[in-house]
Motif scaffolding. Sequence first.
Motif, PDB file in Angstrom:
ATOM      1  N   ASP A   1       0.843  -1.191   0.000  1.00  0.00           N
ATOM      2  CA  ASP A   1       0.000   0.000   0.000  1.00  0.00           C
ATOM      3  C   ASP A   1       0.881   1.245   0.000  1.00  0.00           C
ATOM      4  O   ASP A   1       1.900   1.305   0.704  1.00  0.00           O
TER       5      ASP A   1
ATOM      6  N   SER B   1       0.557   5.676   0.069  1.00  0.00           N
ATOM      7  CA  SER B   1      -0.236   6.895   0.208  1.00  0.00           C
ATOM      8  C   SER B   1       0.670   8.056  -0.178  1.00  0.00           C
ATOM      9  O   SER B   1       1.719   8.266   0.442  1.00  0.00           O
TER      10      SER B   1
ATOM     11  N   ALA C   1      -1.698  -0.854  -4.013  1.00  0.00           N
ATOM     12  CA  ALA C   1      -2.920  -0.087  -3.773  1.00  0.00           C
ATOM     13  C   ALA C   1      -2.493   1.327  -3.388  1.00  0.00           C
ATOM     14  O   ALA C   1      -1.779   1.520  -2.399  1.00  0.00           O
TER      15      ALA C   1
ATOM     16  N   THR D   1      -3.371   5.451  -2.715  1.00  0.00           N
ATOM     17  CA  THR D   1      -4.261   6.584  -2.477  1.00  0.00           C
ATOM     18  C   THR D   1      -3.447   7.848  -2.704  1.00  0.00           C
ATOM     19  O   THR D   1      -2.304   7.951  -2.241  1.00  0.00           O
TER      20      THR D   1
ATOM     21  N   ASN E   1      -8.398  13.082  -4.215  1.00  0.00           N
ATOM     22  CA  ASN E   1      -8.740  11.919  -3.394  1.00  0.00           C
ATOM     23  C   ASN E   1      -8.890  10.649  -4.232  1.00  0.00           C
ATOM     24  O   ASN E   1      -9.891   9.938  -4.160  1.00  0.00           O
TER      25      ASN E   1
ATOM     26  N   ARG F   1      -8.292   6.906  -5.526  1.00  0.00           N
ATOM     27  CA  ARG F   1      -7.965   5.554  -5.072  1.00  0.00           C
ATOM     28  C   ARG F   1      -7.736   4.699  -6.301  1.00  0.00           C
ATOM     29  O   ARG F   1      -8.637   4.531  -7.122  1.00  0.00           O
TER      30      ARG F   1
ATOM     31  N   SER G   1      -5.288   1.287  -8.175  1.00  0.00           N
ATOM     32  CA  SER G   1      -4.371   0.160  -8.044  1.00  0.00           C
ATOM     33  C   SER G   1      -3.476   0.124  -9.276  1.00  0.00           C
ATOM     34  O   SER G   1      -3.909   0.441 -10.382  1.00  0.00           O
TER      35      SER G   1
END
Length: 371
Positions: A67, A69, A115, A117, A131, A133, A135
């Motif tokens: 993940d 961010s 993944a 964000t 914002n 999201r 993959s």
Amino acid sequence: LDPFVATAGLAIPGADGGTRVAADGTLAFDGASARLTWKNGTFGSRVASGDVRVARPAGQGWRIDGDLSVDTADLEWLMALGLGVPPVPDFSQKAVWAKTPFEPPGYGSVGGKLAVTADHLSLDDGFDVANARLSVVLQPQRIDVDLADGHLNGATVSGGMSIHNVDGNANVAGRFNLQGAPLEAFTWQRDGRSVATGTFDLSADFEATGRSPAGLVSSMTGGGVLAVRDGEARYINPNSAKLVIRASDLDQEFSDEALRMTLAERIDADSLKFGETGGAFSLAAGAVRLKGLAVRAKGVEGMGDTVLDLNTMMLDSDWTLTFDPGDTKVEGTNPQVGVVFRGPVGAPARTLDILPFSSYLNTRREARILE
């Protein structure tokens, strides 16, 4: 970071000038894999946090899963990762799309799934998905980017793109969906004002094959659906014909040039508000075609066909405006004006075809003489 990337036999787009990394976190080893977790690290000018596992299974290439961010992600960079050259238009050049050959993906045999964000996903031409999201799936010779959701100028956006690149011969397939987008953010402007307002929904898919950005665009095929509601077409006055007809009925005569100038002034004087319009469009050989678009309001009806040539980024939109004359002095015929928008997609020129309207005035004049 670049020496480590080069040692692994990889090539990262935009990293030629060096990329400085500063991050605090933990690195844990578990057999043939390692897990790296960190918060608010800096990678060049970007800030990112992550929980990533790196492994190299026996007989396979490296895998990166986990993940991420980030404050900002860049779609152009992701496309360059899969193609070697970002397929984006350059409006400063006569040939909008480059013919620079694609290269094999710079990440080699690396695979994995991330993944992501992103506070902001940067598109081209100043558009930005907030914002986001998404993959990102890596395979040798293939990259898949799937945007689950995000917000673009207040609209909900989703979509996906797959790039399959074998030695520079690329196949790109994609889809996208916009819901509740403001029309004024996507139309050209005249004197600093958007030529249309309203809300629209758009869904589309496409596929293309080529060895360069220009080749990719020229082979593009697909289609979709456009729906506009609560719209307003600025500089289209529904009562413009009546004003000119009234002057003609008072024996004012117009040369062709005078009629064109008078109609242009009257048409510019107000806006046409309409409830809804839209239709299906096709995409073939890099050209988007939308036929039979209809706009109706009290006193006027507009019917138009539009072609957007992505190869040259030129617009050709041909409309016929049919006006209500306010009476029935000319039976079976209503005044019409042809309106054509043609030129660069960001600033097409408008021209008026006044011959049908001139013919109507002549017929009306003859009817008055007979009376």
